[in-house]
Scaffold this motif. Structure first.
Motif, PDB file in Angstrom:
ATOM      1  N   LEU A 176      21.199  15.567   7.958  1.00  0.00           N
ATOM      2  CA  LEU A 176      22.046  15.666   9.359  1.00  0.00           C
ATOM      3  C   LEU A 176      21.557  14.464   9.675  1.00  0.00           C
ATOM      4  CD1 LEU A 176      22.350  19.533   9.804  1.00  0.00           C
ATOM      5  CD2 LEU A 176      23.828  17.891  10.036  1.00  0.00           C
ATOM      6  N   LYS A 177      20.113  14.280   9.573  1.00  0.00           N
ATOM      7  CA  LYS A 177      19.516  13.180  10.633  1.00  0.00           C
ATOM      8  C   LYS A 177      20.303  11.818  10.190  1.00  0.00           C
ATOM      9  CE  LYS A 177      16.140  13.170  12.964  1.00  0.00           C
ATOM     10  NZ  LYS A 177      16.325  14.154  14.271  1.00  0.00           N
ATOM     11  N   VAL A 178      20.423  11.124   8.505  1.00  0.00           N
ATOM     12  CA  VAL A 178      20.899  10.056   8.172  1.00  0.00           C
ATOM     13  C   VAL A 178      22.791  10.395   9.277  1.00  0.00           C
ATOM     14  CG1 VAL A 178      22.488   9.278   6.825  1.00  0.00           C
ATOM     15  CG2 VAL A 178      20.203  10.244   6.721  1.00  0.00           C
ATOM     16  N   GLY A 179      23.220  11.060   9.015  1.00  0.00           N
ATOM     17  CA  GLY A 179      24.977  11.174   9.800  1.00  0.00           C
ATOM     18  C   GLY A 179      23.980  10.900  11.494  1.00  0.00           C
ATOM     19  N   GLN A 180      23.036  11.103  12.346  1.00  0.00           N
ATOM     20  CA  GLN A 180      23.055  10.657  13.419  1.00  0.00           C
ATOM     21  C   GLN A 180      22.329   9.547  13.671  1.00  0.00           C
ATOM     22  OE1 GLN A 180      20.054  13.980  14.453  1.00  0.00           O
ATOM     23  NE2 GLN A 180      20.865  15.335  15.732  1.00  0.00           N
ATOM     24  N   GLN A 181      21.960   9.076  12.815  1.00  0.00           N
ATOM     25  CA  GLN A 181      21.761   7.717  12.604  1.00  0.00           C
ATOM     26  C   GLN A 181      22.623   6.881  12.623  1.00  0.00           C
ATOM     27  OE1 GLN A 181      18.735   7.139   9.242  1.00  0.00           O
ATOM     28  NE2 GLN A 181      17.129   7.865  10.454  1.00  0.00           N
ATOM     29  N   ILE A 182      23.682   7.223  11.602  1.00  0.00           N
ATOM     30  CA  ILE A 182      24.735   6.401  11.331  1.00  0.00           C
ATOM     31  C   ILE A 182      26.266   6.644  12.700  1.00  0.00           C
ATOM     32  CG2 ILE A 182      27.095   6.073  10.170  1.00  0.00           C
ATOM     33  CD1 ILE A 182      25.582   7.611   7.850  1.00  0.00           C
ATOM     34  N   ILE A 183      25.722   7.367  13.279  1.00  0.00           N
ATOM     35  CA  ILE A 183      26.735   7.935  14.986  1.00  0.00           C
ATOM     36  C   ILE A 183      25.696   7.061  15.736  1.00  0.00           C
ATOM     37  CG2 ILE A 183      27.154   9.121  16.233  1.00  0.00           C
ATOM     38  CD1 ILE A 183      27.207  11.774  13.863  1.00  0.00           C
ATOM     39  N   ASP A 184      24.839   7.350  15.919  1.00  0.00           N
ATOM     40  CA  ASP A 184      23.675   6.460  17.160  1.00  0.00           C
ATOM     41  C   ASP A 184      24.638   4.645  16.724  1.00  0.00           C
ATOM     42  OD1 ASP A 184      23.302   8.258  18.211  1.00  0.00           O
ATOM     43  OD2 ASP A 184      21.331   8.485  17.556  1.00  0.00           O
ATOM     44  N   ARG A 185      24.548   3.724  15.361  1.00  0.00           N
ATOM     45  CA  ARG A 185      24.533   2.614  14.872  1.00  0.00           C
ATOM     46  C   ARG A 185      26.008   2.134  15.443  1.00  0.00           C
ATOM     47  NH1 ARG A 185      25.961  -0.761  13.980  1.00  0.00           N
ATOM     48  NH2 ARG A 185      25.176  -2.770  12.786  1.00  0.00           N
ATOM     49  N   ASN A 186      26.575   3.316  15.398  1.00  0.00           N
ATOM     50  CA  ASN A 186      28.298   3.005  15.543  1.00  0.00           C
ATOM     51  C   ASN A 186      28.788   3.372  17.029  1.00  0.00           C
ATOM     52  OD1 ASN A 186      28.445   1.751  12.329  1.00  0.00           O
ATOM     53  ND2 ASN A 186      28.024   3.687  12.041  1.00  0.00           N
ATOM     54  N   ARG A 187      28.085   3.880  17.737  1.00  0.00           N
ATOM     55  CA  ARG A 187      28.391   4.822  19.282  1.00  0.00           C
ATOM     56  C   ARG A 187      29.357   3.538  19.852  1.00  0.00           C
ATOM     57  NH1 ARG A 187      27.328   9.573  20.290  1.00  0.00           N
ATOM     58  NH2 ARG A 187      25.186   9.132  19.979  1.00  0.00           N
ATOM     59  N   PHE A 188      29.217   2.580  19.689  1.00  0.00           N
ATOM     60  CA  PHE A 188      30.368   1.293  20.318  1.00  0.00           C
ATOM     61  C   PHE A 188      32.044   0.957  19.231  1.00  0.00           C
ATOM     62  CE2 PHE A 188      26.712   0.768  22.406  1.00  0.00           C
ATOM     63  CZ  PHE A 188      26.593   1.077  23.816  1.00  0.00           C
ATOM     64  N   ASP A 189      31.520   0.886  18.289  1.00  0.00           N
ATOM     65  CA  ASP A 189      32.441   0.382  16.952  1.00  0.00           C
ATOM     66  C   ASP A 189      33.150   2.333  16.603  1.00  0.00           C
ATOM     67  OD1 ASP A 189      31.819  -1.935  17.182  1.00  0.00           O
ATOM     68  OD2 ASP A 189      30.022  -1.867  15.796  1.00  0.00           O
ATOM     69  N   PHE A 190      32.487   2.790  16.633  1.00  0.00           N
ATOM     70  CA  PHE A 190      33.587   3.774  16.163  1.00  0.00           C
ATOM     71  C   PHE A 190      32.769   5.141  17.066  1.00  0.00           C
ATOM     72  CE2 PHE A 190      33.117   1.559  12.072  1.00  0.00           C
ATOM     73  CZ  PHE A 190      33.932   1.599  12.172  1.00  0.00           C
ATOM     74  N   PRO A 191      33.589   5.115  18.417  1.00  0.00           N
ATOM     75  CA  PRO A 191      33.344   5.998  18.952  1.00  0.00           C
ATOM     76  C   PRO A 191      33.062   7.607  18.841  1.00  0.00           C
ATOM     77  CG  PRO A 191      34.897   5.102  19.706  1.00  0.00           C
ATOM     78  CD  PRO A 191      34.938   4.572  18.947  1.00  0.00           C
TER      79      PRO A 191
END
Lengths: 225, 219
Positions: A176-191
């Motif tokens: 889940l933590k890795v998932g959060q990191q991926i989401i935060d990293r791609n906040r602008f490219d993949f909202p």
């Protein structure tokens, strides 16, 4: 054209990283399960013994572990025990200890149940055939208990894997933590990444637990025949 | 451990306990209703009920609540479904608990002998009244041990809802640990509050089961 978001899973090493996070949880779950089996077997046998004191102590251990949510145990070990003892536990180690303590209690109770389910005439017949008490245990009671125990123990594996998801709350970097990191990293490219990432994690847990549950069901059915 | 700290924290914990009990209660009601509907649908072989409920039960039982909650709270808004943390917590608990309650009700229903409903129908009761007055009362009594075990399980499972920012007991404890470093006090209160909630439920459940068994239902 705006991206739907599912592509985020195939960006770079994202999927591999998610699997790596899942492995962190699984590794802890399987290690705790191994400890639980090793310690739970003797515990269950002792719980069926005639010694009142032994039974009482193990009963108290079981109920004390069981009454609280596992997350509360995890917090007590991770935050408080480290303060009191001065020993610095990593999140992984604290989780391993707590889940092993919990698993041992649950496994012990399953073993106790399996042994208690053996009809009394089995003991009496074995004794009538001239077997000594230890022989009765090893040649008559334990083999039959093992058959009853197996599906329940396999089921405990899925419960252990599901319970291990709690470690995200004590800061272990798992799926889940890795998932959060991926989401935060791609906040602008993949909202909309959150939808796909969390759906994927949901699916990953399902893919791990479903076959194990199925195995437990199959073993149970085979036993009934 | 500082007594004055415990006293100062008490009001916040009481409020949080209320929040925990609220979602536990609603989650329990939701799970029980969902479980009952599923069990009855399977029992009467409503068309399409088997495959749909089977998929739901497997998804619900083979995924952790934490992951279900993350999906509900952070994933679904991307589809336009925005729920508050309290609603997500209750929906999550219902999604999780429904399958466990369905199993409890199913085993209860199957344990009622078929001649019970056949006799009720022969006496002129319609299928609905036969279910309500004859089959369900017996099935629910038989399902009681499983039901109470599930209830305790669900109350314990509520402890994870702080990950979706629901202000329950764990949320308050984490807050005090993080802000004041009064770790021992915060955790002592956390343990005490869960014991106050869970011990009466466990003991009450055991007593209730004994009474039902005494009335000739339990086994």
């Amino acid at each position: 054209m705006p991206a739907s978001g599912i592509e985020v899973l195939f960006e770079g090493r994202n999927l591999v990283r998610l699997l790596g996070g899942l492995w962190t949880s699984l590794w802890i779950a399987l290690s705790a399960m191994a400890v639980s089996v090793v310690l739970g077997l003797p515990m269950g046998v002792l719980m069926t013994s005639r010694h009142r004191l032994v039974k009482l102590v193990l009963r108290i251990y079981l109920e004390a572990i069981r009454v609280l949510p596992q997350l509360v145990l995890l917090f007590v070990f991770y935050f408080d025990l480290t303060l009191v003892t001065g020993v610095n536990l990593s999140g992984e180690l604290a989780a391993l200890i707590v889940f092993a303590l919990w698993g041992t209690a649950e496994m012990g109770d399953l073993v106790r149940g399996a042994i208690s389910a053996i009809p009394r005439h089995q003991y009496q017949s074995a004794a009538a055939l001239g077997l000594r008490p230890t022989q009765v245990q090893f040649h008559v009671v334990l083999p039959q208990s093992a058959r009853r125990l197996l599906p329940l123990a396999v089921n405990l594996v899925t419960r252990m894997i599901k319970t291990t998801s709690l470690i995200v709350l004590i800061g272990v970097v798992e799926v889940l933590k890795v998932g959060q990191q991926i989401i935060d990293r791609n906040r602008f490219d993949f909202p909309d990444a959150a939808l796909w990432v969390y759906a994927t994690i949901f699916l990953l847990y399902f893919l791990v637990c479903f076959p194990i549950s199925r195995l437990a069901q199959a073993l149970e059915r085979k036993l009934d025949l | 451990m500082e007594l004055s700290v415990l006293r100062a924290y008490l009001p916040a914990y009481l409020q949080a306990a209320e929040a925990t009990l609220a979602i536990a209660g609603l989650g329990l009601v939701g799970s029980t209703l969902l479980g009952l509907v599923i069990a009855v649908a399977q029992y009467f072989r409503w068309p399409g009920a088997r495959p749909v409920t089977a998929v739901y039960v497997e998804l619900s039982r083979n995924t952790p609540l934490v992951v279900q909650l993350f999906f509900l709270y952070y994933g679904l808004p991307k589809l336009g479904l925005v729920w508050g943390s309290g609603v997500c917590a209750v929906v999550g608990l219902t999604f999780l608990g429904g399958s466990y309650m369905a199993e409890a009700c199913r085993s209860g229903l199957e344990a009622v002998e078929p001649h019970q409903s056949q006799s009720a129908l022969a006496l002129g009761l319609g299928p609905g009244p036969a279910l309500r007055h004859v089959v369900l009362p017996q099935a629910l009594a038989l399902a009681t041990p499983a039901f109470t075990a599930n209830a305790i399980f669900l109350i314990k499972e509520t402890s994870v809802v702080s990950i979706i920012a629901y202000p329950d007991l764990v949320y308050v404890a984490k807050d005090y640990i993080g802000n004041d470093y009064n770790t021992s006090e915060a955790l002592a209160l956390l343990v005490a509050f869960y014991l106050v909630i869970l011990l009466p439920v466990s003991l009450g459940a055991a007593a209730w089961e004994r009474r039902l068994r005494h009335a000739g239902f339990g086994d």
